[in-house]
Design a protein around this motif. Structure first.
Motif, short mmCIF file in Angstrom:
data_model
loop_
_atom_site.label_atom_id
_atom_site.label_comp_id
_atom_site.label_asym_id
_atom_site.label_seq_id
_atom_site.Cartn_x
_atom_site.Cartn_y
_atom_site.Cartn_z
N CYS A 5 16.36 20.23 -2.88
CA CYS A 5 16.22 19.06 -2.00
C CYS A 5 15.25 18.05 -2.59
O CYS A 5 15.49 16.84 -2.56
CB CYS A 5 15.74 19.51 -0.61
SG CYS A 5 16.97 20.46 0.33
N PHE A 6 14.16 18.54 -3.16
CA PHE A 6 13.17 17.65 -3.77
C PHE A 6 13.78 16.92 -4.96
O PHE A 6 13.62 15.69 -5.11
CB PHE A 6 11.95 18.45 -4.20
CG PHE A 6 10.88 17.64 -4.88
CD1 PHE A 6 10.06 16.81 -4.16
CD2 PHE A 6 10.72 17.69 -6.27
CE1 PHE A 6 9.09 16.04 -4.78
CE2 PHE A 6 9.76 16.94 -6.90
CZ PHE A 6 8.93 16.11 -6.15
N ALA A 9 16.24 14.30 -3.74
CA ALA A 9 15.56 13.12 -3.20
C ALA A 9 14.99 12.26 -4.33
O ALA A 9 15.09 11.02 -4.30
CB ALA A 9 14.46 13.55 -2.23
N TYR A 12 17.89 10.45 -6.10
CA TYR A 12 18.40 9.34 -5.30
C TYR A 12 17.43 8.16 -5.33
O TYR A 12 17.84 7.00 -5.52
CB TYR A 12 18.61 9.80 -3.86
CG TYR A 12 19.04 8.70 -2.93
CD1 TYR A 12 20.36 8.24 -2.91
CD2 TYR A 12 18.13 8.08 -2.06
CE1 TYR A 12 20.76 7.22 -2.07
CE2 TYR A 12 18.53 7.06 -1.21
CZ TYR A 12 19.84 6.64 -1.22
OH TYR A 12 20.22 5.63 -0.38
N ALA A 13 16.14 8.45 -5.15
CA ALA A 13 15.14 7.37 -5.17
C ALA A 13 15.10 6.70 -6.54
O ALA A 13 14.95 5.47 -6.64
CB ALA A 13 13.77 7.93 -4.80
N SER A 231 19.00 15.24 -13.61
CA SER A 231 18.95 16.15 -12.45
C SER A 231 19.18 17.59 -12.89
O SER A 231 18.49 18.51 -12.44
CB SER A 231 20.01 15.74 -11.42
OG SER A 231 19.73 14.46 -10.91
#
Length: 526
Positions: A5-6, A9, A12-13, A231
């Motif tokens: 999840c981190f 995020a 995406y940011a 990622s």
């Protein structure tokens, strides 16, 4: 899951941040050439006549265009730096849906300011008009060079081509004949959608082709590939950081298991933590300690049993040999009674050995229930009334209703062994004292006998331990009672120790938790 999840995020940011930067660069590149031509037009006019050019531009672009100085604009450091480098600065206001666009006139402290609410074909046609106006100040033969010099300010191509080389539809041809600027959209695929602007150049038969102007692609394949690779690398790194410590700890556990498998009973897994691997390591260490204790106990028992059985068996053999030579019935009866006593001793020894062996097999299924300690001590005192002789047994307790969670049968065995052991050596009195101490119950068994030397106090809990062999023989017992007591106290999560008694002899102190919080560790180390 938290790591994924981190990373998601952060990815995406990061993509959003990169897209915002790309969008700013795209808008500035699209607008820079147009504003350069605006600034060039202003500098052709005298300062007092520049208002006329502002009116022309306002009508041409359909947006208010004016000149302002730096003091009225309240420029930030980054804005002032970009403007001084000949770049376009945009102040976006997403809430109200407009953008203020600034551009500095070269070598002047004056800035072109316009507010755009939307991008339309009008601005594209106005740009074409400005380019043609720029070319009008050069002879026709210099147009190619002028376009080449102008290209550095534009983020798209500017070329001059013959009209015959351009394939347009009939409507677009008619518009060109009317000397109108034509905008053509090439929408073949999402990735290469673009716009071209065609503007007729006077009566020369040539066309000014502006573009292609590529539409802003928010998620180009390159950006997605880079984001995907980064990622995956972040996931791989997070996985490695999580798995690597587990792998090291598993290797430590594997080495300890291998050592145990090769016969090294001293194998120990030095792994800390309360996670699954730490719990497995703690269970493994408890298991190896339990195995070591069992093997040591079995060895001690084997040696002790062989020693203990030798004496009564020898007496039986000797008695049987003498029995054959005795003719008197009375003497024969006495010898038979002696032999029966030896057999009874053997039976008692075997019973103690079997009891100790059964207790050493592991923790039984103990059913903990509240037990009134004082009531149990008084019951034991009454049971020993017939064998206590001249020795007095007393019970002292400040809280008569004090309770402890225990198996009453096993707790009775602990107190019985301690008091019976004290009866063998006590001078004249034995005192059982019961105390309540910080959610624990403490039971003292004191006697006024000779006591136990300090250096021997740990050894008394070993099986078949003897401190004074001659006195032991006289007082009876086989050295297993205190070992049994120690094991039962361990089961209850307590501890037992030997100290000097206020009565002058030995004090055995049993400390038990008042309530049992959970199961005890297998093979608790003594």
């Amino acid at each position: 899951m938290l790591a994924l999840c981190f990373i998601g995020a952060i990815t995406y940011a990061s993509v959003q941040l990169v897209n915002q930067y790309r969008s700013d660069i795209y808008r500035e590149e699209m607008a820079r050439g147009t504003f350069y031509l605006m600034a060039e037009g202003y500098q052709r006019y005298k300062p007092e006549e520049r208002g006329r050019w502002s009116q022309v531009l306002t009508q041409l672009f359909g947006a208010p265009i004016s000149l302002q100085d730096s003091e009225s604009l309240n420029l930030g450091y980054r804005e002032a730096l970009h403007l001084s480098e000949g770049l376009v600065v945009m102040r976006l206001n997403d809430a109200e849906g407009f953008a203020d666009i600034l551009f500095q006139l070269p070598d002047e402290d004056t800035f072109i300011v316009t507010r755009m609410t939307k991008v339309s074909e009008q601005q594209a046609r106005a740009t074409a008009v400005l380019i043609l106006n720029h070319l009008s100040h050069f002879p026709e033969q210099e147009w190619e060079g002028a376009l080449a010099n102008l290209q550095q300010y534009f983020g798209y191509d500017l070329v001059m081509v013959d009209r015959d080389t351009v394939d347009l539809d009939a409507e677009q041809e008619q518009r060109l004949n009317r000397r109108e600027v034509v905008i053509a959209l090439d929408d073949s695929t999402r990735s290469d959608s673009s716009i071209r602007i065609y503007a007729p150049v006077a009566q020369t038969g040539k066309l000014l082709v502006i573009g292609p102007l590529s539409l802003f692609d928010q998620f180009p394949m390159e950006l997605l590939l880079v984001a995907g690779v980064l990622s995956l690398l972040a996931v791989a790194l997070a996985t490695y950081l999580q798995v690597s410590p587990l792998q090291r700890r598993l290797k430590q556990l594997d080495r300890a298991v291998s050592r145990l498998g090769s016969g090294d009973l001293g194998a120990y897994a030095n792994i800390e933590g309360s996670d699954a691997i730490g719990q497995v390591a703690a269970t493994f260490n408890g298991m190896t300690a339990h195995i070591r204790r069992l093997i040591e106990s079995q060895r001690e028992m084997t040696r002790a049993v062989s020693h203990e059985l030798r004496t009564p068996v020898a007496r039986l053999r000797f008695g049987l040999e003498m029995l054959a030579d005795i003719e008197s019935a009375e003497l024969r009866r006495e010898k038979l009674n002696a032999l029966d006593h030896d057999i009874e001793q053997l039976d008692q020894l075997i019973d103690e050995i079997l009891t100790y062996a059964r207790l050493e097999q592991g923790t039984p299924n103990i059913e903990f229930k509240p037990v009134q300690v004082m009531e149990l001590c008084e019951q034991l005192r009454d049971e020993l009334e017939t064998i206590r002789g001249e020795t007095t047994i007393s019970v002292e307790c400040d809280s008569p209703m004090l309770e402890v969670e225990a198996e009453e049968r096993y707790l009775h065995r602990v107190l019985q062994n301690l008091v019976t052991n004290a009866l063998r050596y006590a001078g004249s009195s034995i005192v059982m004292r019961i105390e309540d101490e910080d959610s624990r119950v403490v039971i003292h068994v004191d006697d006024n006998g000779p006591g136990i030397p300090e250096h021997e106090r740990e050894r008394v809990f070993k099986p078949f331990a003897r401190l004074d062999k001659s006195r032991h023989r006289a007082s009876g017992g086989y050295g297993l009672g205190l070992s049994i007591v120690k094991r039962i106290v361990d089961w209850h999560g307590g501890e037992i120790r030997v100290e000097e008694s206020p009565e002058g002899g030995a004090r055995f102190t049993v400390t038990l938790p008042a309530t049992q919080q959970g199961q005890h560790v297998l093979g608790r180390v003594n």
